[in-house]
Design a protein around this motif. Structure first.
Motif, PDB file in Angstrom:
ATOM      1  N   GLU A 103       0.824  -1.195   0.000  1.00 22.52           N
ATOM      2  CA  GLU A 103       0.000   0.000   0.000  1.00 22.52           C
ATOM      3  C   GLU A 103       0.869   1.260   0.000  1.00 22.52           C
ATOM      4  N   ASP A 104       1.943   1.232   0.806  1.00 19.69           N
ATOM      5  CA  ASP A 104       2.809   2.417   0.885  1.00 19.69           C
ATOM      6  C   ASP A 104       3.693   2.555  -0.353  1.00 19.69           C
ATOM      7  N   PHE A 105       4.055   1.419  -0.931  1.00 13.31           N
ATOM      8  CA  PHE A 105       4.958   1.435  -2.096  1.00 13.31           C
ATOM      9  C   PHE A 105       4.314   0.610  -3.215  1.00 13.31           C
ATOM     10  N   PRO A 106       3.334   1.192  -3.906  1.00 12.50           N
ATOM     11  CA  PRO A 106       2.507   0.382  -4.815  1.00 12.50           C
ATOM     12  C   PRO A 106       3.120   0.147  -6.197  1.00 12.50           C
ATOM     13  N   LEU A 107       4.215   0.820  -6.526  1.00 10.69           N
ATOM     14  CA  LEU A 107       4.770   0.683  -7.877  1.00 10.69           C
ATOM     15  C   LEU A 107       6.060  -0.132  -7.850  1.00 10.69           C
ATOM     16  N   LEU A 108       6.433  -0.672  -9.027  1.00  7.02           N
ATOM     17  CA  LEU A 108       7.669  -1.447  -9.110  1.00  7.02           C
ATOM     18  C   LEU A 108       8.754  -0.603  -9.765  1.00  7.02           C
ATOM     19  N   TYR A 109       9.893  -0.535  -9.099  1.00  6.96           N
ATOM     20  CA  TYR A 109      10.976   0.343  -9.504  1.00  6.96           C
ATOM     21  C   TYR A 109      12.010  -0.465 -10.266  1.00  6.96           C
ATOM     22  N   THR A 110      12.420   0.048 -11.408  1.00  5.49           N
ATOM     23  CA  THR A 110      13.459  -0.654 -12.153  1.00  5.49           C
ATOM     24  C   THR A 110      14.463   0.366 -12.685  1.00  5.49           C
ATOM     25  N   ALA A 161      10.268   7.225  -3.820  1.00  8.69           N
ATOM     26  CA  ALA A 161      10.776   6.684  -2.558  1.00  8.69           C
ATOM     27  C   ALA A 161      10.578   5.182  -2.492  1.00  8.69           C
ATOM     28  N   SER A 162      11.570   4.484  -1.911  1.00  4.38           N
ATOM     29  CA  SER A 162      11.433   3.067  -1.594  1.00  4.38           C
ATOM     30  C   SER A 162      11.717   2.952  -0.094  1.00  4.38           C
ATOM     31  N   PRO A 163      11.589   1.757   0.487  1.00  2.62           N
ATOM     32  CA  PRO A 163      11.889   1.647   1.922  1.00  2.62           C
ATOM     33  C   PRO A 163      13.334   2.046   2.260  1.00  2.62           C
ATOM     34  N   GLU A 173       2.128   0.042 -17.153  1.00  2.00           N
ATOM     35  CA  GLU A 173       1.462   0.538 -15.958  1.00  2.00           C
ATOM     36  C   GLU A 173       1.984  -0.201 -14.724  1.00  2.00           C
ATOM     37  N   GLY A 174       2.195   0.540 -13.646  1.00  2.00           N
ATOM     38  CA  GLY A 174       2.676  -0.090 -12.416  1.00  2.00           C
ATOM     39  C   GLY A 174       4.182  -0.105 -12.295  1.00  2.00           C
ATOM     40  N   ALA A 175       4.884   0.245 -13.380  1.00  3.64           N
ATOM     41  CA  ALA A 175       6.346   0.218 -13.341  1.00  3.64           C
ATOM     42  C   ALA A 175       6.906   1.638 -13.430  1.00  3.64           C
ATOM     43  N   VAL A 176       8.075   1.819 -12.842  1.00  4.93           N
ATOM     44  CA  VAL A 176       8.769   3.103 -12.846  1.00  4.93           C
ATOM     45  C   VAL A 176      10.200   2.826 -13.270  1.00  4.93           C
ATOM     46  N   PHE A 177      10.713   3.617 -14.200  1.00  2.00           N
ATOM     47  CA  PHE A 177      12.078   3.403 -14.682  1.00  2.00           C
ATOM     48  C   PHE A 177      12.956   4.601 -14.337  1.00  2.00           C
ATOM     49  N   ALA A 178      14.168   4.332 -13.817  1.00  2.00           N
ATOM     50  CA  ALA A 178      15.116   5.410 -13.548  1.00  2.00           C
ATOM     51  C   ALA A 178      16.486   5.033 -14.097  1.00  2.00           C
ATOM     52  N   ALA A 237      10.040  -2.114  -4.613  1.00  2.85           N
ATOM     53  CA  ALA A 237       8.748  -1.425  -4.574  1.00  2.85           C
ATOM     54  C   ALA A 237       8.994   0.060  -4.308  1.00  2.85           C
ATOM     55  N   CYS A 238       8.166   0.924  -4.885  1.00  2.00           N
ATOM     56  CA  CYS A 238       8.356   2.357  -4.664  1.00  2.00           C
ATOM     57  C   CYS A 238       7.034   3.110  -4.740  1.00  2.00           C
ATOM     58  N   GLN A 239       7.083   4.376  -4.359  1.00  2.00           N
ATOM     59  CA  GLN A 239       5.944   5.274  -4.521  1.00  2.00           C
ATOM     60  C   GLN A 239       6.450   6.543  -5.197  1.00  2.00           C
ATOM     61  N   VAL A 240       5.602   7.167  -5.998  1.00  2.00           N
ATOM     62  CA  VAL A 240       5.967   8.414  -6.663  1.00  2.00           C
ATOM     63  C   VAL A 240       4.961   9.478  -6.256  1.00  2.00           C
ATOM     64  N   THR A 241       5.467  10.643  -5.835  1.00  2.00           N
ATOM     65  CA  THR A 241       4.560  11.744  -5.510  1.00  2.00           C
ATOM     66  C   THR A 241       5.031  13.010  -6.208  1.00  2.00           C
TER      67      THR A 241
END
Ligand code: SF4
Lengths: 153, 842
Positions: free
Chosen positions: B650-657, B707-709, B724-729, B775-779
């Motif tokens: 819930e806090d980190f709903p997206l997947l970070y890659t 942010a991730s943990p 959808e659901g993924a974040v790339f950096a 896992a991550c969240q983006v704001t």
């Protein structure tokens, strides 16, 4: 077959102890990433063996009362610190897993005698999984030992 | 005059299936330099990715002023990509090169001379050896040194000191490739060849964004997909990359599995081969082991289940499997999308399984290319600076250890072989605890490139471990060191390196290094001299002084091993082209592809490893291996899919890659100092899907917090082509910035490091860290004042299916300095190329 019943109970019980011990080693050494993740995975393997055995335990009935006291293996209530501590904890897990494995061997023999195909399949698969747990423990101890024994603070 | 920032792959030279890839010569010269000004062209090969394109360096007035592709080289047939053209030489005369050694005094790094700097290293080294023994020493190298340097360091570490703690950043980029080969075929070694591109009917790219990572290799593929009788492309990637677009164009398939589910997809593809009878049973029976176990492992993975777990269309799984199952010749390539993900080795081995099931290996067009990230990663693996034993020897085989002990004239007990070599993440853990008291880092920047950066900085900056860094610049890592040694770079020293396709190139010294900088080889020799390492006969342990002598010593220890260099010499490598190993009496001209006879290096006495349990990393024993009697047969190894270590919450709903962009290499040490490359991708960004962006009120160019943990970054957002659901950096950006006139000076330099968010966790077999599953969240933080700084020419382009943001239209990526591209009248003759004569092509 009262003694087979005892051993089926022992298999269930010792797998539970092993699973709990894997989990406490995972938590106790959570900063060692591979130990943390692998021990949690291996705990699940032990739980899976119990789940496979569950219908058979039901069929044979519980036999906890007659279980000889000295066959009980105590789990790892508390884990130790540091590199040497990790080595000792892995060694304890190895002792527990060895007990689990010999238990499955004995159960498998009983199942052969009874021609209980269901139990035999469960025992054989569980035995293989326990071998893999033991192999990992061995590998991990081998790689941790030199540094822990010679250089660790 | 071509702008190769805008036109990454250059003009097409399409050709028909089974014909030789035409030559095309690409050249770049610094502004104001004419071809007639060039005094010398010096033979080399490009050091900015694993492709290893043959090139010549232009020299004028003692400076490197440009590069030209070598038309006669089998790797690139004259082509170069944007990094090679614009990035090869310009770092060399940057004003901030390290020219003198530095030592830490009262917390600050101050300049000193070589004697003082080396004196401190040697004093620390001796004291630690005295007090704790060799296990107190660790070495962390690179994928960018030369073969001669890796081998020299390997001998110092293994036979001089006797430490098992040696690894390279190759652990981050290529360890899974090596591990997968060892598990399937018994030893490392690229089976396929680039010439497979000319002969295949289909190309599968697994987690491999080739148009950005190896641009010239992609140009080679485009010349087939745009020619007669083109192959179909199948792309496995969560982003809609240029590979995905080409898959759509050629009638192939784009499979975009959810981050962390590669193995589930591979199990599904494997099951389809069994279910549809696309298995060559006779070949499998004669050349492999383990088919029954594999069949039962993948049994449960029907397309519908794959669809559910991976988030792909079940029919796409069927279609991809059909292309694999019904093509005559398939080429597969694999890279970081698999290597840096959950269950890396198992997923990469699964690619081998598909080829083995169809007997598609060892002939033109039917090949496997497990890629590398870095240009000399292959040599780190071969020479053993990554902890393996040199020459693909097995640390668990006493006879192999003996061979090395004899070659080096030392006691076998000196050579660490009692346990698997220590991998990078473990080395850093020992350094964290202080049980490694001296950590020597060469030509790499772990403060930026390793996972969980905050922890790595703490380890390097702490007092518990003495840190030596040897590099071209004062990198983010060097800033934290106790001693910094100025190194000569590519073009400033001589040595060899081997590309991902086993092709060995000689790179000659073109100019002198600046100031007091020395070659890495000379630095290692200086340390060995000062430590006085000797062999059993009392002679100096390292019996060579020059790169050529080091090369010959290396070639000698490869005799009889799969990686046989005995037929190679500097003289031979001064010819028209690089030469692929093995080169020996049996193959005097080198070897285009391995395993043409279907015999694999799995024999118990010959193999590099007895293998591992793919799920746990537990090692197979010699006795168990012998009982299987592999005798030259390959292993079919399967593994059950397990969910990733960190699932969205819930806090980190997206997947970070994390990943890379075409314009930069690694941590930008070289590419960030090329104005053309730097302006093309000047600052970090993060990519979001249109849906995830809209849900968070994020528009193109807005500043966002990711942010991730473990940590957070604040960068600008590109609303782009990730699923959808993924974040790339992109992972290239640490806090170092080039000067403003090269396009530096960004406000987010202190909070854009992608690895702040990644996890400390690694694959159980290859020990490669998992960079692609967190896992991550983006704001949204605040509005931006323009589009994101992400390139528009690549996978980071704005969402292809929607109109571009009208308020902040992305700036097209263009404006590279002019380069020339010429197609010669005659295509040179390439030795070993199966397309050059009809009898060669089957
Ligand atoms: S493809 Fe790689 S090796 Fe070739 S020029 Fe580009 S960066 Fe250099």
């Amino acid at each position: 077959m009262p003694h087979l019943t005892t051993y089926v109970g022992l298999a269930d019980h010792s797998e539970r102890t092993l699973a709990e011990s894997f989990r406490s080693v995972a938590d106790g050494h959570a900063h060692v990433a591979d130990v943390f993740h692998t021990c949690r995975m291996l705990a699940e393997w032990s739980e899976a063996n119990r789940a496979a055995l569950a219908p058979i335990v039901e069929r044979y009935g519980e036999a906890d009362v007659e279980e000889p006291e000295r066959l009980h293996a105590a789990g790892l209530a508390r884990t130790r610190d540091g590199e040497v501590g990790l080595l000792r904890d892995l060694q304890d897990l190895h002792v527990l897993a060895s007990l689990v494995q010999t238990t499955w061997t004995v159960v498998g023999q009983g199942a052969q005698g009874l021609r209980d195909k269901e139990l035999l399949a469960v025992a054989e698969h569980a035995n293989e999984q326990t071998s893999r747990q033991l192999t990992w423990l061995n590998t991990r101890m081998k790689s941790a030992a030199p540094q822990a024994l010679i250089v660790a603070p | 005059m071509t702008d190769r920032i805008a036109d990454i792959h250059g003009p097409r030279t399409p050709h028909a299936k089974g014909t030789v890839w035409p030559a095309r010569i690409d050249q770049y010269l610094d502004p104001g330099v004419e071809e007639t000004d060039v005094e010398r062209w010096v033979q080399s090969a490009c050091l900015l990715c694993s492709n290893g394109c043959g090139m010549d360096i232009a020299v004028r007035d003692g400076r490197m002023v440009g590069v030209r592709g070598r038309a006669t080289d089998v790797v690139n047939h004259g082509r170069l990509g944007p990094k090679g053209l614009y990035g090869s030489t310009r770092w060399a005369h940057a004003g901030d090169r390290l020219t003198r050694p530095l030592v830490r005094e009262d917390g600050r790094l101050v300049e000193t001379d070589w004697e003082t700097a080396m004196g401190r290293i040697v004093a620390t080294s001796r004291a630690l050896l005295e007090e704790k023994g060799p296990l107190s020493h660790g070495f962390y190298t690179s994928g960018q040194l030369f073969l001669e340097e890796y081998y020299t360091l390997a001998v110092i570490g293994k036979a001089g000191l006797g430490t098992p703690h040696m690894d390279g950043n190759t652990r981050l980029c290529t360890a899974t490739s090596a591990a997968a080969f060892k598990e399937s075929f018994g030893a490392d070694g690229q089976p396929g060849s680039y010439t497979d591109i000319e002969h295949c009917d289909a190309i599968f790219l697994y987690g491999h964004n080739m148009p950005e990572t190896q641009t010239v290799l992609w140009a080679r593929i485009l010349d087939r997909t745009r020619g007669e009788d083109p192959p179909r492309i199948v792309c496995v990637d969560p982003r809609r990359t240029l590979v995905a677009l080409e898959a759509e164009r050629t009638g192939g398939v784009h499979l975009a599995p959810r981050v962390g589910t590669n193995l589930a997809l591979m199990n599904g593809l494997t099951r389809e081969l069994f279910a549809n009878g696309w298995v060559d049973d006779d070949w499998v029976a004669a050349h492999t082991l383990g088919v029954d176990d594999l069949r039962s492992t993948v049994e449960e993975w029907a397309p519908d289940k794959v669809a559910e777990v991976c988030g792909v269309d079940a029919d796409d799984v069927r279609r991809a499997a059909r292309i694999f199952g019904e093509s005559t010749d398939v080429l597969s390539t694999v890279l970081q999308g698999f290597y840096q993900s959950h269950q890396a080795t198992a997923a990469s081995v699964a690619v081998h399984n598909l080829h083995l099931l169809r007997g598609m290996i060892g002939r033109p067009g039917a090949g496997i290319l497990q890629m590398n990230g870095q240009p000399t990663a292959q040599n780190n693996r071969e020479c053993g600076a990554d902890g393996d034993l040199p020459g693909f020897r097995n640390w668990d085989n006493p006879a192999h250890v003996h061979q090395l002990a004899d070659a080096w004239d030392v006691d076998t007990m000196t050579i660490p072989h009692w346990a698997p070599p220590t991998h990078a993440m473990q080395i850093f853990s020992y350094a964290e605890a202080g049980s490694i008291g001296l950590l020597w880092i060469s030509a790499t920047n772990p403060a930026v490139s390793m996972p969980e950066s905050a922890r790595i900085r703490r380890i390097l900056g702490g007092d518990q471990c003495f840190v030596v860094v040897q590099d071209l610049f004062l990198t983010e890592t060097a800033e934290l060191a106790d001693v910094v040694l100025p190194a000569a770079g590519w073009g400033e020293k001589t040595g060899c390196f081997t590309n991902v396709n086993r092709t060995v190139h000689l790179s000659e010294k073109a100019v002198d290094p600046p100031g007091e900088a020395r070659s890495d080889l000379d630095i290692f020799l200086m340390y060995a001299d000062a430590m006085g390492f000797t062999n059993r006969s009392g002679q100096p342990l390292i019996g060579w002084r020059t790169p050529e002598e080091a090369f010959d010593a290396w070639a000698a220890v490869t005799a009889g091993r799969p990686v046989d260099y005995t037929g190679l010499s500097y003289d031979r490598l001064r010819g028209p082209t690089g030469i692929p190993w093995p080169v020996n009496a049996e193959h005097p001209d080198g070897t285009d592809r391995l395993y043409a006879d279907g015999v694999f290096p799995t024999d118990t006495d010959y193999c590099e490893t007895f293998g591992h349990d793919l799920a746990t990393g537990g090692t197979v024993t010699e006795t168990e291996h012998r009982a299987m009697n592999p005798a030259g047969r390959a292993f079919l190894k399967g593994a059950a899919y397990t969910p990733a270590h960190e699932e969205p919450s819930e806090d980190f709903p997206l997947l970070y890659t994390t990943g890379r962009t075409v314009y930069h290499f690694h941590t930008r040490t070289k590419t960030g100092r090329s104005e053309d490359l730097n302006r093309a991708a000047p600052d970090a960004w993060v990519e979001l899907s249109a849906g995830d962006a809209a849900e968070r009120g994020i528009e193109e160019g807005d500043w966002v917090r990711v942010a991730s943990p473990r940590g957070a970054i604040e960068v600008r957002a590109r609303v782009g082509n990730v699923m959808e659901g993924a974040v790339f950096a992109p992972f290239h950006y640490g806090h170092w910035e080039p000067p403003a006139d090269l396009g530096g000076g960004h406000p987010d330099a202190e909070h854009r490091l992608a690895n702040e968010l990644t996890m400390t966790v690694w694959d159980p077999v290859s020990k490669q860290p998992v960079f692609k599953t967190a896992a991550c969240q983006v704001t949204r933080v605040r509005a931006g004042d323009g589009p994101a700084p992400a390139p528009t020419t690549t996978a980071s382009a704005p969402d292809t299916d929607r109109p571009a943001s009208r308020r902040r239209p992305p700036r097209p990526t263009e404006g590279g300095a002019p380069t020339t591209t010429t197609v010669p009248d005659r295509t040179p003759d390439y030795p070993l190329d199966p397309a050059r004569s009809s009898e060669g092509s089957r």
